[in-house]
Design a protein around this motif. Structure first.
Motif, mmCIF file in Angstrom:
data_model
loop_
_atom_site.group_PDB
_atom_site.id
_atom_site.type_symbol
_atom_site.label_atom_id
_atom_site.label_comp_id
_atom_site.label_asym_id
_atom_site.label_seq_id
_atom_site.Cartn_x
_atom_site.Cartn_y
_atom_site.Cartn_z
ATOM 1 N N ASN A 99 36.667 42.687 46.787
ATOM 2 C CA ASN A 99 37.335 41.474 46.248
ATOM 3 C C ASN A 99 38.408 42.368 45.374
ATOM 4 O O ASN A 99 37.866 43.210 44.230
ATOM 5 C CB ASN A 99 36.825 40.358 45.373
ATOM 6 C CG ASN A 99 36.086 39.556 46.469
ATOM 7 O OD1 ASN A 99 36.533 39.181 47.431
ATOM 8 N ND2 ASN A 99 34.779 39.096 45.939
ATOM 9 N N ARG A 123 34.218 33.363 46.461
ATOM 10 C CA ARG A 123 33.076 33.020 47.263
ATOM 11 C C ARG A 123 33.183 32.201 48.478
ATOM 12 O O ARG A 123 32.914 32.366 49.469
ATOM 13 C CB ARG A 123 32.204 32.530 46.448
ATOM 14 C CG ARG A 123 31.513 33.314 45.357
ATOM 15 C CD ARG A 123 30.555 32.789 44.384
ATOM 16 N NE ARG A 123 30.020 33.397 43.325
ATOM 17 C CZ ARG A 123 29.244 33.130 42.587
ATOM 18 N NH1 ARG A 123 28.841 31.884 42.404
ATOM 19 N NH2 ARG A 123 28.942 33.823 41.348
ATOM 20 N N GLU A 124 34.425 31.142 48.475
ATOM 21 C CA GLU A 124 34.907 30.678 49.498
ATOM 22 C C GLU A 124 36.099 30.782 49.961
ATOM 23 O O GLU A 124 36.375 30.518 51.186
ATOM 24 C CB GLU A 124 34.750 29.070 49.073
ATOM 25 C CG GLU A 124 34.966 27.931 49.900
ATOM 26 C CD GLU A 124 34.900 26.603 49.338
ATOM 27 O OE1 GLU A 124 35.235 25.753 50.301
ATOM 28 O OE2 GLU A 124 34.401 26.416 48.154
#
Length: 233
Positions: A99, A123-124
């Motif tokens: 990320n 995370r989503e």
């Protein structure tokens, strides 16, 4: 997934009217850049930090990192003429999925809550922007910029801030497509994803009014006041 903060400090400071870039301006014996790096250094969700610097000030950045023992800073990269050149410098340096959390060096007041919320959202979602509701009425003008064409409702208008965060593979692909466009012109990284990967949803994390960008010399007094209030609290 490793979370890597990318501090974009490649500005030259020409528009700010100072001899040195504004990220090296000091407030209370600490530079704007130091405040920005420190915010990510102390965040438990950030694993690593890359600083993208104006090539003429690499030594200055190295000195600040050493003096403050910013151990999360793993590399200082050369920036470019435009903002997107600096983003690309970090994107191309990375070789595996992670990320990437891009932050303007001249937004030194970013809170731990904003950083946490961005990391949690990753995370989503694979693309994140930070923004606050627009407080002023926005005018859309005709091409000659002399007359009003439209006054959009503020209900759906937000002002973008940073961090802006992405899965590395997503932002890399967006730029790869964008670099083949002869008319490539964007102002930030979310703009690249929005234009060249329109099928990718960009989730908006709510920002804060104090997450200000140092833009004009007159902003300095505002920053000093906010920093002073934080110390008192």
């Amino acid at each position: 997934m490793k979370n890597i903060a990318v501090i974009l400090a490649g500005g030259s400071g020409n528009r700010f009217g100072t001899e040195i870039p504004k990220q090296f301006l000091k407030i209370d014996d600490k530079t704007i850049l130091e405040y920005s790096i420190e915010a990510f250094q102390k965040n438990n969700n950030i694993n690593e930090i890359l600083v993208v610097s104006n090539p003429n000030f690499i030594k200055n950045v190295n000195a600040l990192v050493s003096e403050n023992s910013f151990h999360k800073v793993s590399k200082i990269l050369n920036g470019g003429k435009e903002r997107y050149h600096s983003s690309l410098s970090a994107i191309n340096y990375i070789l595996e999925e992670c990320n990437l959390i891009f932050h303007d060096a001249v937004r030194p007041l970013v809170s731990q809550a904003i950083i946490d919320n961005v990391v949690f959202a990753l995370r989503e979602y694979s693309a994140i922007n930070v923004a606050i509701p627009a407080s002023d009425t926005i005018l859309e003008l005709f091409d000659n910029k002399d007359f009003i064409k439209n006054i959009p409702s503020r209900e759906f208008l937000f002002q973008a801030q940073t961090p802006q965060a992405f899965r590395w593979s997503v932002i890399k692909k967006a730029y790869e497509i964008g670099m083949t466009d002869p008319g490539f012109k964007v102002t930030d990284d979310c703009g690249v994803v929005n234009k060249y990967l329109p099928e990718t949803p960009i989730f908006v994390v709510r920002g804060e009014q104090t997450n200000l960008k140092l833009t004009y010399p007159s902003d300095v007094s505002i920053f000093k006041t906010i920093f002073a209030q934080r110390i008192i609290i």
